[in-house]
Scaffold this active site. Structure first.
Site, PDB file in Angstrom:
ATOM      1  N   ASP A 120       9.441 -42.087 -99.633  1.00  0.00           N
ATOM      2  CA  ASP A 120      10.737 -41.850 -98.976  1.00  0.00           C
ATOM      3  C   ASP A 120      11.867 -41.681 -99.974  1.00  0.00           C
ATOM      4  O   ASP A 120      12.868 -41.031 -99.681  1.00  0.00           O
ATOM      5  CB  ASP A 120      11.057 -42.983 -98.004  1.00  0.00           C
ATOM      6  CG  ASP A 120      10.271 -42.793 -96.721  1.00  0.00           C
ATOM      7  OD1 ASP A 120       9.058 -43.091 -96.732  1.00  0.00           O
ATOM      8  OD2 ASP A 120      10.852 -42.287 -95.744  1.00  0.00           O
ATOM      9  N   GLY A 132       9.241 -39.434 -90.894  1.00  0.00           N
ATOM     10  CA  GLY A 132       8.632 -38.908 -92.110  1.00  0.00           C
ATOM     11  C   GLY A 132       9.727 -38.273 -92.950  1.00  0.00           C
ATOM     12  O   GLY A 132      10.529 -37.477 -92.443  1.00  0.00           O
TER      13      GLY A 132
HETATM   14  O1  MRU Z   1       9.146 -44.929 -90.879  1.00  0.00           O
HETATM   15  P1  MRU Z   1       8.500 -43.599 -91.100  1.00  0.00           P
HETATM   16  O2  MRU Z   1       7.360 -43.346 -90.169  1.00  0.00           O
HETATM   17  O3  MRU Z   1       9.498 -42.469 -91.107  1.00  0.00           O
HETATM   18  O4  MRU Z   1       7.898 -43.708 -92.571  1.00  0.00           O
HETATM   19  C1  MRU Z   1       7.213 -42.635 -93.114  1.00  0.00           C
HETATM   20  C2  MRU Z   1       6.648 -42.907 -94.454  1.00  0.00           C
HETATM   21  O5  MRU Z   1       6.811 -43.958 -95.007  1.00  0.00           O
HETATM   22  C3  MRU Z   1       5.967 -41.785 -95.138  1.00  0.00           C
HETATM   23  O6  MRU Z   1       4.942 -42.247 -95.958  1.00  0.00           O
HETATM   24  C4  MRU Z   1       6.987 -41.027 -95.999  1.00  0.00           C
HETATM   25  O7  MRU Z   1       8.156 -40.761 -95.262  1.00  0.00           O
HETATM   26  C5  MRU Z   1       6.444 -39.758 -96.505  1.00  0.00           C
HETATM   27  S1  MRU Z   1       6.208 -38.572 -95.193  1.00  0.00           S
HETATM   28  C6  MRU Z   1       5.545 -37.179 -95.909  1.00  0.00           C
END
Ligand code: MRU
Length: 346
Positions: A232, A49
């Site tokens: 992200d 996240g």
């Molecule tokens: O691959 P991840 O689980 O780290 O991806 C997370 C996401 O895409 C979330 O939507 C994003 O990081 C926002 S978290 C508040």
């Protein structure tokens, strides 16, 4: 460590994380005291996240200072190692570079390791405050009595606060505004099915899980009043990288007149990246697609297309909600102004 706490800082020692690859089946706390273990935990998505990755990076720099001579070379190497674990979430590299810059610029008698631990603790406090401010700005996007659709996991597990998109939704639920939450599975690593449903159950929000492939038909059905996701990296023009599948949700939402809202802190806005075309998208291993963990359903060795993120063009986004306020199209000026605005107070 509280069951729902994704990361705990142990200044002078390391950190403890809730291993998110094992949820919801097992709530295992893992102690991390070396830079290598931290980088592995990030790459394997034990900690994940975008905002939480920023916190993990800040802690990683403190761990590096703790376990080396904390000299310029050691910290520069640590920063480079953290930065290359996952390329898309801008918070990760930015937090590592900010910690490096602070350490290199420090003049006082305070040892660098102490300074970096104190900064990591401060970073966590900022995350918590920003999530609350963001949720307050986001509530107006939930039509009274409506259901929302969300994707991936953007709750406390992803930020260490109340979450971004999920913080907006649980806050709206607590206020009696939200009626229901639809959650995508989020293949291939199932952050929606494993993590978001787990968090929503704890928050008492009525939840329906859907396969990613059912998004268009759900939005066509008229059951959803708004779609809200995290981010992200948000480019200067508003193009937004988020978990793969977000772009498809935005396309279907536009087709069916459903507002599509991004909820993310201003730290995720990357003004130095002009547009989505310049956002680095992480591609992950083939074997994540042909099964899950030890369960395999595709032939061994099959090629796979496995981007972890996609980029939603700004013109499909209704609004970008941050802790400092809301950006609406055209995003360029609005995002630059939010980036320059004073931070939400603690
Ligand atoms: O691959 P991840 O689980 O780290 O991806 C997370 C996401 O895409 C979330 O939507 C994003 O990081 C926002 S978290 C508040």
């Amino acid at each position: 460590m509280a069951a729902h706490e994704p990361l705990r800082i142990l200044p002078g020692i390391g950190i403890e994380i809730l291993d998110q690859t094992l949820l919801p089946g097992e709530e295992r706390v893992v102690r991390i005291c070396t830079l290598g273990a931290l980088c592995e935990a990030i790459s394997a998505l034990r900690v994940r996240g975008a905002p939480l990755l920023g916190l993990a990076a800040a802690c990683g720099m403190a761990i590096a200072a703790e376990t080396t001579d904390a000299g310029d070379d050691a910290l520069r190497e640590a920063c480079a190692a953290i930065d290359k674990t996952r390329p898309t979430a801008v918070d990760l590299g930015d937090a590592a570079r900010a910690a490096l810059a602070r350490a290199l610029a420090a003049q006082g008698a305070q040892p660098r390791r102490e300074l970096l631990w104190a900064d990591a603790v401060d970073y966590l406090a900022r995350r918590v405050a920003e999530d609350r401010a963001l949720a307050a700005h986001g509530r107006s996007f939930i039509p009274h009595g409506s259901a929302a659709l969300t994707h991936c996991n953007t709750g406390a597990l992803a930020t260490a606060g109340i979450g971004t998109a999920l913080g907006v939704l649980t806050t709206a639920w607590d206020a009696g505004v939200l009626s229901h939450c639809y959650v995508t599975e989020t293949r291939p690593l199932l952050q929606g099915a494993r993590l978001t449903t787990w968090e929503l159950a704890r928050a008492g929000v009525p939840t329906t899980l859907l396969p990613d492939t059912a998004v268009a038909s759900l939005l066509a059905s008229g059951r959803v009043g708004v779609a809200v996701t995290g981010a992200d990296r948000i480019a200067a023009n508003g193009d937004t990288a988020n978990k793969v599948g977000t772009y498809g949700i935005a396309l279907a939402a536009a087709r069916h007149g459903v507002p599509f809202v991004i909820a993310a802190p201003t730290s995720t806005v990357d003004i130095s990246t002009a547009s989505g075309a310049a956002i680095p998208v992480e591609f992950r291993a083939n074997d994540e697609v042909g099964g899950f963990g030890a369960h395999r359903w595709a032939p061994d060795g099959l090629d796979a297309y496995n981007p972890a993120f996609d980029v939603t063009p700004a013109d499909l986004i209704t609004a970008i909600v941050t802790e400092r306020g809301v950006a609406r199209p055209p995003f360029a000026g609005a995002l630059a102004a939010l980036k320059a605005a004073p931070s939400a107070g603690r």
